[in-house]
Scaffold this active site. Structure first.
Site, PDB file in Angstrom:
ATOM      1  N   ARG A   1       8.996 -69.329  87.719  1.00  0.00           N
ATOM      2  CA  ARG A   1       8.299 -68.518  88.714  1.00  0.00           C
ATOM      3  C   ARG A   1       9.047 -68.638  90.041  1.00  0.00           C
ATOM      4  O   ARG A   1       8.991 -69.669  90.720  1.00  0.00           O
ATOM      5  CB  ARG A   1       6.848 -68.987  88.860  1.00  0.00           C
ATOM      6  CG  ARG A   1       5.993 -68.753  87.618  1.00  0.00           C
ATOM      7  CD  ARG A   1       5.942 -67.298  87.227  1.00  0.00           C
ATOM      8  NE  ARG A   1       4.910 -67.011  86.222  1.00  0.00           N
ATOM      9  CZ  ARG A   1       4.709 -65.811  85.703  1.00  0.00           C
ATOM     10  NH1 ARG A   1       5.480 -64.790  86.069  1.00  0.00           N
ATOM     11  NH2 ARG A   1       3.753 -65.619  84.804  1.00  0.00           N
TER      12      ARG A   1
ATOM     13  N   ALA B   1       0.354 -64.246  79.374  1.00  0.00           N
ATOM     14  CA  ALA B   1      -0.377 -63.452  80.361  1.00  0.00           C
ATOM     15  C   ALA B   1       0.413 -62.201  80.690  1.00  0.00           C
ATOM     16  O   ALA B   1       1.610 -62.103  80.396  1.00  0.00           O
ATOM     17  CB  ALA B   1      -0.628 -64.272  81.630  1.00  0.00           C
TER      18      ALA B   1
ATOM     19  N   GLU C   1       0.168 -58.913  75.065  1.00  0.00           N
ATOM     20  CA  GLU C   1       0.929 -59.959  75.745  1.00  0.00           C
ATOM     21  C   GLU C   1       1.056 -61.214  74.884  1.00  0.00           C
ATOM     22  O   GLU C   1       2.099 -61.871  74.883  1.00  0.00           O
ATOM     23  CB  GLU C   1       0.272 -60.299  77.085  1.00  0.00           C
ATOM     24  CG  GLU C   1       0.329 -59.182  78.116  1.00  0.00           C
ATOM     25  CD  GLU C   1       1.736 -58.908  78.621  1.00  0.00           C
ATOM     26  OE1 GLU C   1       2.646 -59.738  78.377  1.00  0.00           O
ATOM     27  OE2 GLU C   1       1.941 -57.861  79.262  1.00  0.00           O
TER      28      GLU C   1
ATOM     29  N   GLU D   1       4.818 -62.413  74.080  1.00  0.00           N
ATOM     30  CA  GLU D   1       5.300 -63.642  74.709  1.00  0.00           C
ATOM     31  C   GLU D   1       5.316 -64.840  73.768  1.00  0.00           C
ATOM     32  O   GLU D   1       6.007 -65.823  74.045  1.00  0.00           O
ATOM     33  CB  GLU D   1       4.460 -63.965  75.941  1.00  0.00           C
ATOM     34  CG  GLU D   1       4.615 -62.931  77.054  1.00  0.00           C
ATOM     35  CD  GLU D   1       4.035 -63.392  78.374  1.00  0.00           C
ATOM     36  OE1 GLU D   1       3.357 -64.443  78.404  1.00  0.00           O
ATOM     37  OE2 GLU D   1       4.259 -62.701  79.383  1.00  0.00           O
TER      38      GLU D   1
ATOM     39  N   GLU E   1      11.641 -63.619  81.558  1.00  0.00           N
ATOM     40  CA  GLU E   1      10.951 -63.507  80.275  1.00  0.00           C
ATOM     41  C   GLU E   1      11.905 -63.496  79.081  1.00  0.00           C
ATOM     42  O   GLU E   1      11.469 -63.354  77.942  1.00  0.00           O
ATOM     43  CB  GLU E   1      10.087 -62.246  80.261  1.00  0.00           C
ATOM     44  CG  GLU E   1       8.946 -62.296  81.271  1.00  0.00           C
ATOM     45  CD  GLU E   1       8.024 -61.095  81.150  1.00  0.00           C
ATOM     46  OE1 GLU E   1       8.423 -60.104  80.504  1.00  0.00           O
ATOM     47  OE2 GLU E   1       6.915 -61.151  81.694  1.00  0.00           O
TER      48      GLU E   1
END
Length: 232
Positions: free
Chosen positions: A78, A90, A107, A111, A159
């Site tokens: 992040r 998320a 998601e 993910e 990601e």
């Protein structure tokens, strides 16, 4: 019941309520893909103040628990906090017309490479209501199954590489309380799951339960309109 001012005690129901104040003027300061910033001049009984508001798309998260009571977490970088955080899967509510629980299921698949056959609403929260309209709903997903072929390669940048970690729910709760896991979706979701399990999951709501906070920020024009999908 009515509110009381000053140092007196509140005597009404303990529940958040919708009480918008009149907006005298609003100036758009920044318009981005995920959020925008505007400055509102707000009327508080004749006293005008300026409040900056981050209009956010909103988001969902998924606490996925397997048959061993382990929570699935994703390790993701992040940039705003310069940290790699352990978080539940998320994503943004960035597809117009897509129901939030459908976003959550998508998601989870994108993910983590897992899907679930049992879904409930676990907890709702406002991420930073002093300055942002971001409303987040956390779902509980159980009866997991790995998707054939595993996680699809749908991400880039942060990601592109999302290592998975399976953590016992009791241990995950301890990690949160020790300050070792600090993402808000992880903190709220893990603690809510731990508390709900202790109560026999009695607090769970239907997957399509109303989302009053989301309805409020949308109806009062505090949410950015979805644009082409972006990474969160």
């Amino acid at each position: 019941m009515t509110a009381v001012a000053g140092d007196e005690e509140w005597v009404g129901e303990i529940a958040d309520t919708v009480e918008p104040r009149p907006i005298i003027d609003s100036v758009l300061r920044f318009e981005g893909r995920i959020w925008s910033i505007r400055s509102d001049t707000v009327d508080f009984a004749g006293h005008h103040v300026v409040r900056d508001v981050q209009q956010h798309l909103g988001a969902v998260a998924v606490i996925a628990i397997d048959d061993q009571d382990r929570v699935l977490l994703i390790r993701q970088y992040r940039h705003p906090v310069a940290m790699a955080l352990f978080e539940p899967p998320a994503g943004l509510l960035d597809v117009a017309g897509e129901a939030p629980h459908r976003t959550a299921a998508r998601e989870l698949a994108e993910e983590s490479g897992f899907e679930a056959s049992t879904w409930h609403v676990l907890v709702d929260f406002l991420n930073s209501p002093g300055g942002s309209s971001e409303a987040i709903r956390v779902y509980l997903a159980r009866d997991l199954r790995e998707i054939d072929g595993g996680r699809p390669h749908t991400g880039e940048a942060e990601e592109a590489h999302l290592p998975r970690a399976w953590v016992d729910l009791d241990e995950a709760k301890d990690l949160v309380l020790a300050g070792r896991v600090g993402s808000p979706t992880a903190v709220c979701g893990i603690l809510a799951a731990w508390a709900s399990r202790a109560d026999g999951w009695a607090s769970l709501r239907p997957v399509d339960a109303r989302w009053p906070t989301r309805e409020t920020v949308v109806s009062h024009q505090r949410v950015n309109a979805p644009s082409p999908r972006v990474s969160e």
